[in-house]
Scaffold this motif. Structure first.
Motif, short mmCIF file in Angstrom:
data_model
loop_
_atom_site.label_atom_id
_atom_site.label_comp_id
_atom_site.label_asym_id
_atom_site.label_seq_id
_atom_site.Cartn_x
_atom_site.Cartn_y
_atom_site.Cartn_z
N ARG A 1 39.43 50.16 -25.56
CA ARG A 1 40.51 50.82 -26.27
C ARG A 1 39.93 51.79 -27.29
N VAL A 2 40.69 52.85 -27.57
CA VAL A 2 40.38 53.72 -28.70
C VAL A 2 41.25 53.24 -29.86
N ILE A 3 40.62 52.85 -30.95
CA ILE A 3 41.33 52.33 -32.11
C ILE A 3 41.26 53.38 -33.23
N VAL A 4 42.42 53.80 -33.71
CA VAL A 4 42.49 54.78 -34.79
C VAL A 4 43.44 54.25 -35.85
N LEU B 1 40.33 62.32 -31.04
CA LEU B 1 40.71 61.57 -29.84
C LEU B 1 39.85 61.93 -28.65
N ALA B 2 39.48 63.21 -28.52
CA ALA B 2 38.61 63.62 -27.41
C ALA B 2 37.24 62.97 -27.55
N HIS B 3 36.75 62.91 -28.77
CA HIS B 3 35.45 62.26 -29.03
C HIS B 3 35.49 60.78 -28.64
N GLU B 4 36.49 60.08 -29.11
CA GLU B 4 36.57 58.64 -28.85
C GLU B 4 36.83 58.35 -27.37
N LYS B 5 37.63 59.19 -26.71
CA LYS B 5 37.87 58.98 -25.28
C LYS B 5 36.61 59.22 -24.46
N SER B 6 35.73 60.09 -24.94
CA SER B 6 34.44 60.27 -24.28
C SER B 6 33.62 58.98 -24.35
N HIS B 7 33.62 58.35 -25.53
CA HIS B 7 32.94 57.06 -25.67
C HIS B 7 33.47 56.06 -24.65
N LEU B 8 34.78 56.03 -24.50
CA LEU B 8 35.40 55.08 -23.59
C LEU B 8 35.07 55.40 -22.14
N LEU C 1 43.66 57.46 -41.16
CA LEU C 1 42.85 58.59 -40.71
C LEU C 1 43.72 59.65 -40.04
N LEU C 2 44.66 59.23 -39.23
CA LEU C 2 45.54 60.20 -38.56
C LEU C 2 46.30 61.05 -39.58
N ARG C 3 46.76 60.42 -40.65
CA ARG C 3 47.50 61.18 -41.67
C ARG C 3 46.60 62.16 -42.43
N ALA C 4 45.30 61.81 -42.52
CA ALA C 4 44.38 62.65 -43.29
C ALA C 4 43.89 63.86 -42.50
N ALA D 1 49.54 49.26 -27.40
CA ALA D 1 48.69 50.36 -26.97
C ALA D 1 49.52 51.39 -26.22
N VAL D 2 49.21 52.65 -26.46
CA VAL D 2 49.80 53.76 -25.70
C VAL D 2 48.69 54.29 -24.80
N GLY D 3 48.67 53.81 -23.55
CA GLY D 3 47.54 54.11 -22.69
C GLY D 3 46.32 53.38 -23.20
N ASP D 4 45.26 54.13 -23.52
CA ASP D 4 44.05 53.54 -24.07
C ASP D 4 44.02 53.61 -25.59
N LEU D 5 45.06 54.10 -26.21
CA LEU D 5 45.07 54.34 -27.66
C LEU D 5 45.84 53.26 -28.40
N VAL D 6 45.23 52.74 -29.45
CA VAL D 6 45.88 51.78 -30.34
C VAL D 6 45.83 52.36 -31.74
N VAL D 7 46.99 52.48 -32.38
CA VAL D 7 47.06 52.95 -33.76
C VAL D 7 47.20 51.74 -34.66
N LEU D 8 46.21 51.55 -35.51
CA LEU D 8 46.16 50.40 -36.42
C LEU D 8 46.78 50.80 -37.76
N ASP D 9 47.76 50.05 -38.20
CA ASP D 9 48.42 50.34 -39.47
C ASP D 9 47.51 49.92 -40.61
#
Length: 307
Positions: A146-149, A166-173, A153-156, A123-131
């Motif tokens: 955690r925010v899981i992305v 990320l702002a949307h998901e961090k609001s959820h958190l 999706l990031l590439r798209a 995790a980078v802070g609250d962010l987890v990038v799932l391969d």
């Protein structure tokens, strides 16, 4: 008691019809809190009323009356609730308890599975990038939220759309949205009549995160187009039930809201909603009062007491 119980059940149905409409007139953060609070009050009130009705019949069994020190004959004579409606009320209470237990266990199991799947990820802070090539993003509840992305999706998305996501998901958190959704879902499990209000709460939660994202990036239209883009990418993807994701709720209503000016504060609507909650609680209070009076009247006199 019977009249108060009927009024209470009518009030719950009335709330379930009005809540989704009223939620659209309020700021999403306010709508989330009021609708979830209303659902909790309605669900608890309904179960309480049914439980009191059921107990007027259950208490007439001799072994129960013995424990309660009241006369089964007096209770049977005074009770305004016939046996068959009371028995139905008892069955409904049992079904409600079983439903909320099954729903709660299912949600908790899905949540545990998500946490286990993400346990070994960096995790980078609250962010987890799932391969993962599947386009998805969601947040898991606090604590240890955690925010899981996914990398797919990031590439798209382009850089501005990623900022929206990320702002949307961090609001959820930040605002513990998963727990609001869980509470609303459990109330719908207790009383299916509350399902439309629970769906309205889910949409309000998503609109709350949308508004936070719009403030963060300073472009409401960009948030709307990002939502549509993510939804298109996720068309064939099913998400876990226990998480909060970017395309939850009524997507069409969310996009319309983002293309309109920011929601205004409506204190009169909020005051009216609180007043409705207060009035809606009165029938349950009346049922409690008449129930207590019924059992007090049926109490056996204490040995040696003269009347």
């Amino acid at each position: 008691m019977t009249a108060a119980a009927i009024l209470g059940l009518i009030a719950i149905i009335g709330y379930a019809l009005v809540a989704p409409v009223a939620a659209r007139w309020m700021a999403p953060s306010v709508a989330t809190k009021l609708v979830v609070a209303g659902n909790l009050l309605s669900a608890a009130s309904g179960v309480f009323i049914l439980a009191v009705l059921a107990f007027t019949w259950i208490a007439q069994f001799p072994f129960v009356a013995e424990e309660g020190a009241w006369s089964p004959a007096a209770l049977h004579s005074d009770s305004p609730v016939p046996a068959w409606p009371a028995a139905i009320a008892g069955c409904l209470v049992l079904l409600a308890l079983l439903s909320v237990l099954v729903t709660g266990l299912r949600q908790m199991r899905a949540l545990v599975e998500v946490h286990r799947a993400c346990r070994g990820l960096t995790a980078v802070g609250d962010l987890v990038v799932l391969d993962d090539e599947r386009p998805d993003a969601f947040s898991t509840p606090q604590p240890a939220g955690r925010v899981i992305v996914t990398s797919g999706l990031l590439r798209a998305l382009d850089p501005r759309q990623r900022a929206v996501l990320l702002a949307h998901e961090k609001s959820h958190l930040l605002h513990h949205h998963a727990w609001w959704n869980l509470a609303a879902g459990l109330t719908a499990a207790v009383n299916p009549v509350l399902r439309p209000a629970a769906r309205a709460a889910a949409t309000a939660v998503e609109r709350w995160a949308d508004e936070d994202a719009a403030r963060a990036v300073g472009d409401r239209r960009l948030v709307a187009t990002t939502l549509v883009r993510v939804a298109q990418l996720q068309t064939r993807f099913v998400r876990p039930d226990a998480v909060v994701a970017a395309t939850g709720g009524d997507l069409e209503a969310r996009v319309r809201a983002l293309l309109a000016p920011p929601p205004r504060r409506r204190p009169l609507v909020i005051a009216a909603a609180i007043a409705v909650f207060a009035v809606g609680a009165l029938p349950a209070a009346a049922v409690q009062h008449t129930g207590e009076a019924l059992f007090e009247h049926a109490e056996r006199p204490v040995a040696g007491q003269h009347t």
